[in-house]
Design an enzyme around this catalytic site. Structure first.
Site, PDB file in Angstrom:
ATOM      1  CB  SER A  92      -0.979  -0.052   1.370  1.00 22.16           C
ATOM      2  OG  SER A  92      -1.579   1.375   1.415  1.00 22.16           O
ATOM      3  CE1 TYR A 128      -3.887  -2.169   5.364  1.00 17.04           C
ATOM      4  CE2 TYR A 128      -3.133   0.025   4.939  1.00 17.04           C
ATOM      5  CZ  TYR A 128      -3.567  -1.009   4.298  1.00 17.04           C
ATOM      6  OH  TYR A 128      -3.894  -1.291   2.971  1.00 17.04           O
ATOM      7  CE  LYS A 144      -1.619  -3.717   3.221  1.00 17.31           C
ATOM      8  NZ  LYS A 144      -1.825  -4.908   2.556  1.00 17.31           N
TER       9      LYS A 144
END
Ligand code: NAD
Length: 293
Positions: free
Chosen positions: A144, A157, A161
């Site tokens: 991401s 998160y 990533k």
């Protein structure tokens, strides 16, 4: 995507394949002549998608956060379709949204790391063991831009990533001699359930209306003033999986409408405006209205 037969005869696994980016990729793989195992927890959506695609797709209930299920998934694909050419490790979650790190309860950090990062490691190894035996294969992992352009909120998160990116590069180096290519795709904001701060289960009509509402907010930081689509990411995955990308490995392909190219805020113009306003006020202090300059 126009059918070019890029993946004719190839077999893929797409985790998180029932919705969003995964579902678009499942459709694109089949459109390009491939067959696919859709692996997800969302049974209803996954089964419906598989039924729509007929013999070219099968659905399998898999929790990517459970290591043994990833091994079973690769075995299932090989038993069903005879081989495995593409492992697309795509399933992911954001974890709970909190405004500031100080408010994060930390409860879901482990879960985010297990589902987003550990699952990619497990999925990659299970797939690579099969691919190494036949001397070819492609692994694509969904990272991401949250890993490249850190900012407020969801730090677990972002960490997961970022981990995917270095993991991808690292195993690309290791697996090259077996003819296995490993790359990551890093999407920018794509209007899927995950990116819309909504609980799954919103009616399609309400979801579409919410997207219209969120669209201008999504585009604030994006140079290209059109929203990204799941199919934009699917295009990149199909390209990476195809022989057209046969010399590409260990890379992170960013698909983000230009967000990571730089801020759309014209700071130079803002500074010039500030300077001009300051100089104008200085001048009027020195020469109040009516006095000769
Ligand atoms: P989505 O919510 O539409 O799809 C995610 C899918 O993963 C769902 O079908 C869900 O059921 C499945 N899933 C979740 N946990 C799972 C588990 N434990 N086991 C199996 N399946 C599971 O979201 P999306 O936007 O399509 O996200 C796909 C990937 O793209 C994720 O890795 C996400 O982090 C990444 N991504 C998305 C965006 C975006 O803006 N949408 C941006 C960058 C990266």
């Amino acid at each position: 995507m126009s059918p070019r037969g890029d993946l004719l005869g190839k077999v893929a696994i797409v985790t998180g394949g029932a919705n969003g980016i995964g579902a678009a990729t499942v459709g694109a793989v089949v459109e390009q002549g491939g067959r696919v195992v859709i692996a997800d927890l969302a049974d209803e959506a996954g089964q419906a998608l598989a039924e729509r695609l007929g013999d070219a797709a099968r659905y399998r209930h898999v929790d990517v956060g459970v290591r043994a299920q990833m091994g079973g998934l690769v075995e299932f694909a090989v038993e069903t379709f005879g081989t495995l050419d593409l492992m697309f490790n795509n399933a992911g979650i954001t974890g709970a949204f909190h405004q500031r790190f100080l408010d994060d309860p930390l409860d879901d950090f482990e879960q985010v790391l297990r589902i987003n990062l550990a699952s990619v490691m497990w999925g990659s190894q299970c797939a690579a063991r099969h691919m190494a035996r036949r001397g070819s294969g492609v692994i694509v992992n969904t990272a991401s831009i949250a890993a490249l352009d850190p900012g407020f909120s969801i730090p677990a998160y972002r960490a997961s990533k970022a981990g995917i990116i270095n993991f991808t590069r690292s195993i690309a180096v290791d697996l090259g001699e077996y003819g296995i290519r490993v790359n990551a795709v890093a999407p920018g904001g794509i209007p899927t359930t995950m990116n819309s701060l909504v609980e799954p289960g919103l009616s399609p009509a309400d979801f579409a209306e919410l997207q219209t509402h969120l669209e201008p907010l999504r585009l604030i930081k994006q140079p290209l003033k059109k929203p990204g689509k799941p199919s934009d990411i699917a295009e990149m995955v199909v390209f990476l999986a195809s022989d057209r990308a046969s010399h590409i490995t260990g890379q992170v392909m960013v698909v983000d409408g230009g967000v990571t190219a730089g801020s759309t805020l014209n700071q130079t113009a803002l500074l010039a405006e500030g300077r001009n306003a300051f100089l104008a006020s200085r001048a009027s202090d020195r020469h109040p209205e009516g006095e000769p300059g």
